[in-house]
Design an enzyme around this catalytic site. Sequence first.
Site, PDB file in Angstrom:
ATOM      1  N   LYS A   1      62.819  66.407  14.626  1.00  0.00           N
ATOM      2  CA  LYS A   1      62.557  65.068  14.112  1.00  0.00           C
ATOM      3  C   LYS A   1      61.788  64.210  15.103  1.00  0.00           C
ATOM      4  O   LYS A   1      62.028  64.284  16.297  1.00  0.00           O
ATOM      5  CB  LYS A   1      63.901  64.374  13.849  1.00  0.00           C
TER       6      LYS A   1
ATOM      7  N   GLU B   1      74.045  67.836   7.940  1.00  0.00           N
ATOM      8  CA  GLU B   1      72.624  67.888   7.598  1.00  0.00           C
ATOM      9  C   GLU B   1      72.417  68.663   6.299  1.00  0.00           C
ATOM     10  O   GLU B   1      72.998  69.729   6.101  1.00  0.00           O
ATOM     11  CB  GLU B   1      71.831  68.566   8.721  1.00  0.00           C
TER      12      GLU B   1
ATOM     13  N   ARG C   1      78.693  66.014  17.070  1.00  0.00           N
ATOM     14  CA  ARG C   1      78.457  65.155  18.241  1.00  0.00           C
ATOM     15  C   ARG C   1      77.735  63.904  17.775  1.00  0.00           C
ATOM     16  O   ARG C   1      77.344  63.790  16.623  1.00  0.00           O
ATOM     17  CB  ARG C   1      77.542  65.899  19.214  1.00  0.00           C
TER      18      ARG C   1
ATOM     19  N   HIS D   1      64.624  66.508   4.774  1.00  0.00           N
ATOM     20  CA  HIS D   1      65.812  66.650   5.615  1.00  0.00           C
ATOM     21  C   HIS D   1      66.556  65.319   5.510  1.00  0.00           C
ATOM     22  O   HIS D   1      66.065  64.294   5.962  1.00  0.00           O
ATOM     23  CB  HIS D   1      65.420  66.941   7.073  1.00  0.00           C
TER      24      HIS D   1
ATOM     25  N   GLU E   1      67.882  82.550   5.415  1.00  0.00           N
ATOM     26  CA  GLU E   1      68.050  81.604   4.316  1.00  0.00           C
ATOM     27  C   GLU E   1      66.802  81.618   3.456  1.00  0.00           C
ATOM     28  O   GLU E   1      65.716  81.937   3.935  1.00  0.00           O
ATOM     29  CB  GLU E   1      68.144  80.172   4.872  1.00  0.00           C
ATOM     30  N   LYS E   2      66.956  81.197   2.231  1.00  0.00           N
ATOM     31  CA  LYS E   2      65.796  80.945   1.374  1.00  0.00           C
ATOM     32  C   LYS E   2      65.006  79.810   2.011  1.00  0.00           C
ATOM     33  O   LYS E   2      65.590  78.825   2.481  1.00  0.00           O
ATOM     34  CB  LYS E   2      66.297  80.527  -0.010  1.00  0.00           C
TER      35      LYS E   2
END
Length: 450
Positions: A238, A276, A293, A209, A201-202
């Site tokens: 996180k 996300e 989940r 986030h 990914e870039k």
Amino acid sequence: MEIRTVLIANRGEIARRIIRTCKAKGIRTIAVYSEADATMPFVREADTAVLIGPPPVAQSYLNMETILQAAKEHGADAIHPGYGLLSENGRFARRCAEEGMIFIGPRPEVMEDMGAKIRARSKMIEAGVPVVPGYNGNILDAEEACRVAAEIGYPVMLKASAGGGGIGMQICRDDEEVRKAFQSAKGRAKAYFGNDDMFIEKYIDNPHHIEVQIAGDEHGRIVHLFERECSIQRRHQKVIEESPSPFLDETTRGLICDAAVRAAQAVEYTGVGTVEFIMDGNKEFFFLEMNTRLQVEHPVTEAVTGLDLVELQLTIAEGKALPFTQEDITQQGHAMELRIYAEDPVTFMPSPGTISRYEQPEGEGIRIDDAVESGSVITPFYDPMIGKLIVSGNTRAEVIARAEDALAQYAIEGIKTNISMLSEVLGDEEFAAGIYTTQFVQQMKRMTNK
Ligand code: ADP
Ligand code: ADP
Ligand code: MG
């Protein structure tokens, strides 16, 4: 079908969390535990507890057949997988169904579609949800990775399609870094996830986030439960989450929540789940992944919406309709979750050992979801999370003040914890002003080390 007995295929704080809601609803609970967890609180708190094997997860918490055997023997009609472990395992969900048991989660096909990030990205592109620019195929070797990275443009993020918990991810700034990182990242993916498909990914610079909690029932209704800001991270994982996000304005909030609902609709999602996103400085957002989940940080959403997400999972699993519409759900006040880990506050390396003293904070707006008590052992076999401190209040400033006070009340001895690091974040001026990105902890560390 009414659920009367739930087996919890998990451990620690999340097992206790699920037991709490089941008790409130009069549902019987069965805990399963490894030899390492025999004296943990969740084992005592369940109505029934079944030893399933030695400490390594492969021989206990990931051993599907042993867990199913325990479920059958003790009359479970549903299995709650918690998070991590078997929670996103489609094969396990199928085995539950074959044994006539409800798997509390979405359909296995949806878990598989969303669990493979390469596949999930393709689904989202089809659904018109913006994804992080990148390459949607399995990259086989370092040379192909270099070609793809050059096309995307450096810096890039090398990722494992099956990844989670921030593992198997590597930032690369040029061909040389790709060549150096590719094989080891692939190897780590194989070791952790049993699958080494890789994609690129870039790399989004200094991003946020931001994730959106969603819920869908078997009658086609899908709602969002607003966002969580999760940019305070270390090792791409996180440590502090909050809602509302201090970075979002009303318009952007509306757009990102709608995108999350569209993402869930695209796969006819049932159950609770999280979409996300990563957001850049211009408030442009891109789909990162979907977690099919209950999530570690779900209490933040519970605090601002007043809903019990585990109860919601049970309702949906019983085939009932969601008891509200989108308009009924509001985001009120402010909430923050601080993850308390047994780890070195500077190196972030796990600090296993015996907790000789454990005293937790009390006060208005304080909720503790924890796994341990005095005398408990944090073993190297599992995630070193001790528990979560969830703080709510009317305003963000009130929450920060309460959280600082709560952290100061903790007395944990015998192991190292990250409490001093959490206090440092809370005491930071920029954090107090709500100005922070995923780079915050790293930048804070650089400042302190000077
Ligand atoms: P969430 O996305 O729900 O906030 P995380 O990204 O922190 O949760 O972690 C996702 C899941 O992966 C959690 O259940 C966590 O326990 C698990 N996990 C975290 N670190 C590891 C690890 N080192 N090995 C295996 N599982 C892990
Ligand atoms: P996991 O499955 O391990 O949770 P995610 O894809 O959700 O992996 O990413 C975890 C974290 O890694 C993000 O919250 C973010 O901090 C960082 N990250 C992931 N992808 C990118 C990206 N393309 N650019 C910048 N940071 C990223
Ligand atoms: Mg993630």
